[in-house]
Design an enzyme around this catalytic site. Structure first.
Site, mmCIF file in Angstrom:
data_model
loop_
_atom_site.group_PDB
_atom_site.id
_atom_site.type_symbol
_atom_site.label_atom_id
_atom_site.label_comp_id
_atom_site.label_asym_id
_atom_site.label_seq_id
_atom_site.Cartn_x
_atom_site.Cartn_y
_atom_site.Cartn_z
ATOM 1 N N GLU A 48 -5.838 -11.164 -1.921
ATOM 2 C CA GLU A 48 -5.309 -11.074 -0.560
ATOM 3 C C GLU A 48 -5.271 -12.464 0.040
ATOM 4 O OE1 GLU A 48 -7.210 -8.627 2.327
ATOM 5 O OE2 GLU A 48 -7.361 -6.869 1.022
ATOM 6 N N GLU A 107 0.939 -2.720 9.771
ATOM 7 C CA GLU A 107 0.316 -1.396 9.707
ATOM 8 C C GLU A 107 -0.270 -1.038 11.072
ATOM 9 O OE1 GLU A 107 -2.018 -0.845 5.893
ATOM 10 O OE2 GLU A 107 -1.465 -2.964 5.690
ATOM 11 N N LYS A 162 -4.191 0.202 11.823
ATOM 12 C CA LYS A 162 -5.373 -0.590 11.493
ATOM 13 C C LYS A 162 -6.155 -0.865 12.767
ATOM 14 C CE LYS A 162 -5.704 -3.226 8.084
ATOM 15 N NZ LYS A 162 -5.728 -4.356 7.139
ATOM 16 N N GLU A 211 -4.691 -7.857 13.090
ATOM 17 C CA GLU A 211 -4.866 -6.961 11.935
ATOM 18 C C GLU A 211 -3.629 -6.109 11.690
ATOM 19 O OE1 GLU A 211 -7.425 -6.245 9.592
ATOM 20 O OE2 GLU A 211 -8.008 -8.252 10.199
#
Length: 460
Positions: free
Chosen positions: A265, A319, A322, A328
């Protein structure tokens, strides 16, 4: 960050988002799904293929996703989630069943090349660290049982917080309490199985926490004076290289200098809160674009110049479910509607921004700062109305153009009116981070929105 080779001989043509693979390094992408508005897996696979992305990392073994990836030519890393570690550690019959149901069933049609056992386990609030190595050993034994151990590798992504020291890179060391119980036995297993240590590395976090000491150009792969490691005299021109070498130094310090590494990541958020220093679409484009170029040079890090640099960008989509700070939810390369969040360029050349056929006209890539805020049409009407009421009321947006008979009243839809109000609020607040969210009801775009004949302002 949630919070996440190993064949290297890849050549693939570059497509719309500048994903290219070199003989000596590779780029993949994380496909996270903590959202309620993502495209169907079949559409996601088509998106990956059209963008030239042929390596993807998942956070589970979701049946619909693995089925959609079948016969796609995309290599896949799957994950055994942290909540399964205790069961996997306790009994090999559990991992036998897990491998049979989640791996063996899908291959060879789905090209699974590695299993991430857990994710950032050392910081898991469920205290699963003691289960990690036993679980990895049982998964490995199950792979052997089904004759899959030669084609599928195992590992476990660690966060940089596993290090007690990371600066200078030559002083890299693991936290003492982790070394004997888990680090050494894990690295020993990786060595024996010729697997890579998976590492999640985010220069963004280091920069945001030390912006007074770390050059933004150094974090973003831009031209900079560099930093010389006082311990070994090596010069670093990127923060990611320094972070990777700190892990290499830590492995060497415990006797595992020969274990290879893959960055599972890394990424940069395109939006964030006020304290997310450095978050923004221009910086995200610079980081990911610079990283792609960095991989394509074929050079390793200063400490391991002949070791190829292999990375998985985080993440494919923004997303919306999250938790945590705004950043985030804004690491995606794409919006859920499959439009690009920003350009990722290669060799200094820009690529055209995908057009939203419903309401966006194609334009050349925008200059830094030319962004707009629009409503998320997939959120609830209640959320849109709530956001619209706030923007036009307490928020002080200029909502006169969406009143009956005014220039932007048509089309008369909640999404169109909310988009205008959200954008007015966003521009009024100087496009500041966190000013285009409205509880997940809005997001930033880099193309001028079009609802009917209404033009959205770019400044107030």
């Amino acid at each position: 960050m949630a919070v996440f080779v190993l064949s290297l001989l890849i050549l693939s043509s570059f497509s719309a988002i500048s994903f290219t693979y070199a003989d000596s390094g590779m780029i993949g992408v994380n496909y996270g799904r903590i959202a309620d508005n993502l495209p169907a897996p079949e559409k996601v696979v088509e998106l990956l293929k059209t963008q030239g992305i042929n390596r993807v990392k998942l956070y589970d073994t979701e049946k619909s996703v693995l089925t959609a990836l079948a016969n796609s030519g995309i290599k896949v890393v799957v994950s055994l989630p942290n909540e399964n570690l205790a069961s996997a550690a306790a009994d090999q019959s559990y991992t036998d069943t897990w491998v049979q149901e989640n791996i063996k069933k899908y291959i060879p049609a789905t090209d699974i090349e590695a299993i991430a056992v857990g994710n950032e386990v050392f910081v898991d609030p469920r205290n699963t660290t003691t289960y990690l190595v036993p679980a990895m050993k049982n998964v490995q034994s199950s792979l052997v049982k089904f004759n899959l151990d030669k084609s599928i590798k195992i590992s476990s992504p660690i966060a940089l917080s596993a290090l007690a020291s990371s600066y200078p890179p030559s002083a890299g060391s693991f936290k003492p309490e982790l070394i004997e119980p888990v680090i050494k036995p894990m690295l020993d297993l990786l060595r024996k199985t010729s697997s890579h240590l998976m590492v999640n590395a985010y220069p963004f976090f280091a920069y945001a926490a030390n912006a007074d000491k770390i050059s933004l150009d150094y974090a973003l792969f831009k031209d900079n004076a560099g930093n010389v490691d006082s311990g070994n005299g090596l010069k670093y021109n990127s923060l990611l290289d320094a972070q990777i070498d700190a892990v290499f130094a830590a492995m060497s310090a415990v006797g595992f200098n020969d274990v290879k590494l893959v960055v599972t990541e890394t990424g940069w958020p395109s939006a964030g809160d006020e304290n997310d220093i450095g978050a923004g679409s221009a910086n995200a484009a610079a980081y990911n674009g610079g990283l792609v170029k960095r991989v394509l040079t074929g050079n390793g890090t200063p400490l391991k110049p002949k070791e190829p640099l292999n990375v998985y960008l985080f993440a494919l989509f923004n997303e919306n479910q999250k938790t945590g700070p705004t950043s985030e939810r804004n690491y995606g390369l794409f919006y859920p509607n499959e439009n690009k969040v920003y350009d990722v360029s290669l060799s200094g050349k820009s690529t055209p921004v995908n057009d939203n056929k419903e309401k966006v006209v194609p334009v050349k890539p925008s200059h830094v700062g030319q962004t707009w805020c629009v409503a998320n049409g997939k959120t609830t009407k209640e959320k849109l109305q709530e956001g619209l009421d706030y923007a036009c009321g307490e928020g002080g947006a200029d909502c006169r153009p969406i009143q009956p008979g005014a220039t932007c009243y048509n089309p008369e839809s909640l999404e169109a009116h909310a988009s205008y109000a959200f954008n007015s609020y966003y521009q009024k607040n100087a496009r500041g981070v966190g000013t285009c969210d409205f509880g997940g009801a809005a997001y930033v775009v880099s193309q001028p929105p079009r609802y009917g004949k209404c033009e959205f302002p770019t400044e107030h």
